[in-house]
Design an enzyme around this catalytic site. Sequence first.
Site, PDB file in Angstrom:
ATOM      1  N   ARG A   1       0.835  -1.219   0.000  1.00 43.78           N
ATOM      2  CA  ARG A   1       0.000   0.000   0.000  1.00 43.78           C
ATOM      3  C   ARG A   1       0.859   1.254   0.000  1.00 43.78           C
ATOM      4  O   ARG A   1       0.450   2.300  -0.499  1.00 43.78           O
ATOM      5  CB  ARG A   1      -0.920   0.024   1.222  1.00 43.78           C
ATOM      6  CG  ARG A   1      -1.698  -1.244   1.493  1.00 43.78           C
ATOM      7  CD  ARG A   1      -2.553  -1.699   0.332  1.00 43.78           C
ATOM      8  NE  ARG A   1      -3.355  -2.863   0.703  1.00 43.78           N
ATOM      9  CZ  ARG A   1      -3.863  -3.723  -0.152  1.00 43.78           C
ATOM     10  NH1 ARG A   1      -3.636  -3.567  -1.454  1.00 43.78           N
ATOM     11  NH2 ARG A   1      -4.588  -4.750   0.260  1.00 43.78           N
TER      12      ARG A   1
ATOM     13  N   ARG B   1       3.608 -13.623  -4.552  1.00 45.87           N
ATOM     14  CA  ARG B   1       3.600 -13.269  -3.117  1.00 45.87           C
ATOM     15  C   ARG B   1       4.179 -14.404  -2.273  1.00 45.87           C
ATOM     16  O   ARG B   1       4.469 -14.215  -1.097  1.00 45.87           O
ATOM     17  CB  ARG B   1       2.169 -12.978  -2.656  1.00 45.87           C
ATOM     18  CG  ARG B   1       1.508 -11.807  -3.367  1.00 45.87           C
ATOM     19  CD  ARG B   1       0.012 -11.797  -3.137  1.00 45.87           C
ATOM     20  NE  ARG B   1      -0.329 -11.579  -1.734  1.00 45.87           N
ATOM     21  CZ  ARG B   1      -1.551 -11.777  -1.229  1.00 45.87           C
ATOM     22  NH1 ARG B   1      -2.533 -12.224  -2.017  1.00 45.87           N
ATOM     23  NH2 ARG B   1      -1.781 -11.545   0.057  1.00 45.87           N
TER      24      ARG B   1
ATOM     25  N   HIS C   1     -11.314 -13.172  -2.899  1.00 48.39           N
ATOM     26  CA  HIS C   1     -11.964 -11.863  -2.895  1.00 48.39           C
ATOM     27  C   HIS C   1     -13.289 -11.932  -3.668  1.00 48.39           C
ATOM     28  O   HIS C   1     -14.220 -11.181  -3.376  1.00 48.39           O
ATOM     29  CB  HIS C   1     -11.075 -10.798  -3.550  1.00 48.39           C
ATOM     30  CG  HIS C   1      -9.863 -10.464  -2.752  1.00 48.39           C
ATOM     31  ND1 HIS C   1      -8.693 -11.186  -2.847  1.00 48.39           N
ATOM     32  CD2 HIS C   1      -9.639  -9.486  -1.836  1.00 48.39           C
ATOM     33  CE1 HIS C   1      -7.791 -10.657  -2.025  1.00 48.39           C
ATOM     34  NE2 HIS C   1      -8.335  -9.631  -1.406  1.00 48.39           N
TER      35      HIS C   1
ATOM     36  N   ASP D   1      -9.208 -13.067   7.806  1.00 49.21           N
ATOM     37  CA  ASP D   1      -8.975 -12.238   6.631  1.00 49.21           C
ATOM     38  C   ASP D   1     -10.209 -11.345   6.487  1.00 49.21           C
ATOM     39  O   ASP D   1     -11.222 -11.545   7.169  1.00 49.21           O
ATOM     40  CB  ASP D   1      -8.759 -13.122   5.405  1.00 49.21           C
ATOM     41  CG  ASP D   1      -7.982 -12.417   4.293  1.00 49.21           C
ATOM     42  OD1 ASP D   1      -7.802 -11.187   4.372  1.00 49.21           O
ATOM     43  OD2 ASP D   1      -7.548 -13.091   3.342  1.00 49.21           O
TER      44      ASP D   1
END
Length: 330
Positions: free
Chosen positions: A73, A142, A185, A257
């Site tokens: 971010r 990742r 997601h 999460d």
Amino acid sequence: MQKKLLIFGISGPILTQQEKEFLSNHPISGFILFKRNIVSTAQLISLITELKNLYSNYKPIIFIDQEGGRVARLQPPIIDTKYPAAEYFAKLYHHDKALALQTVRANYTILMQDLKRLGIDSPCAPVADLRYPYTDAVIGDRSFGSDVQQLVDLCSAAIDGIANAGGIAIIKHIPGHGRATCDSHQELPIVTTALKDLMDTDFAVFQQLSKHPKIEWAMTAHIIFHALDSKAPVTLSNTAIEFIKQEIGFSGKLVSDDICMFALHSHLGINQTLTHKNLEELTNEQHKHLHQTFINSLIEVTHQSFAAGCHFVLHGSGHLPEMIAIYDAI
């Protein structure tokens, strides 16, 4: 008033008056920051200082997803360094294991020092998910690799670096997100791999990392493992979370999460995913109705997460009506 074990996102780069009024009178455990909250270094420090000072008797924990690579971010010029993805260290490990471990430790030490200067307590890292060539790219680069020992070695070095700089390391996504063939997601991944195979691979990583003396936090995976619970994703499954605690051996703090992820919302989640792609096709009334249905689902998911054994529930959208509904429901 006792703080609730919730971690909330906020809507933008400053606290709105409505957010300030609600949050100051409804104490929570922490906040998670996103790109929408970041404009400049001075603005970010000011926002974090305000969040930290909301409550007179404690400082809420400030989290941010700052793994490196595409999940970061904070970017220059807010911080000086653009940190590499885990894949970089995985490749280095193949050439020179000792150098890779040294580099990972240094990388996460400096990364965490960047965060501490801003007032942030955790980078929500490292990712301890194995990488598989046939699965969804949501993990991909990742991951620190596809070998159990390599992952344990590199994650342990990352944990050391974060802890050495005074930060909170969080291993994610327990007990493993690497086998997911879709992005949680958007929809619910289902893994049908046999328990023995999981114990030898994905679960083995978290089993070993759970013994690390500097690991106190883990983030759950929104995934159904048939070997644990064929009906509920880990975050909402008492059976799966008991397995994490008893068989994998994780005894620290479990945080969900983000409960806004559509994997947790069954057919509603699928509808929400489609809606996000086709918002212009909905009338205001239809959109309002769907969002109220989603809020009701968020409340149910919050209850289920706590009942399953999560210690903290994370809600990241920054949408105040959702936050108020979740807070009032527990």
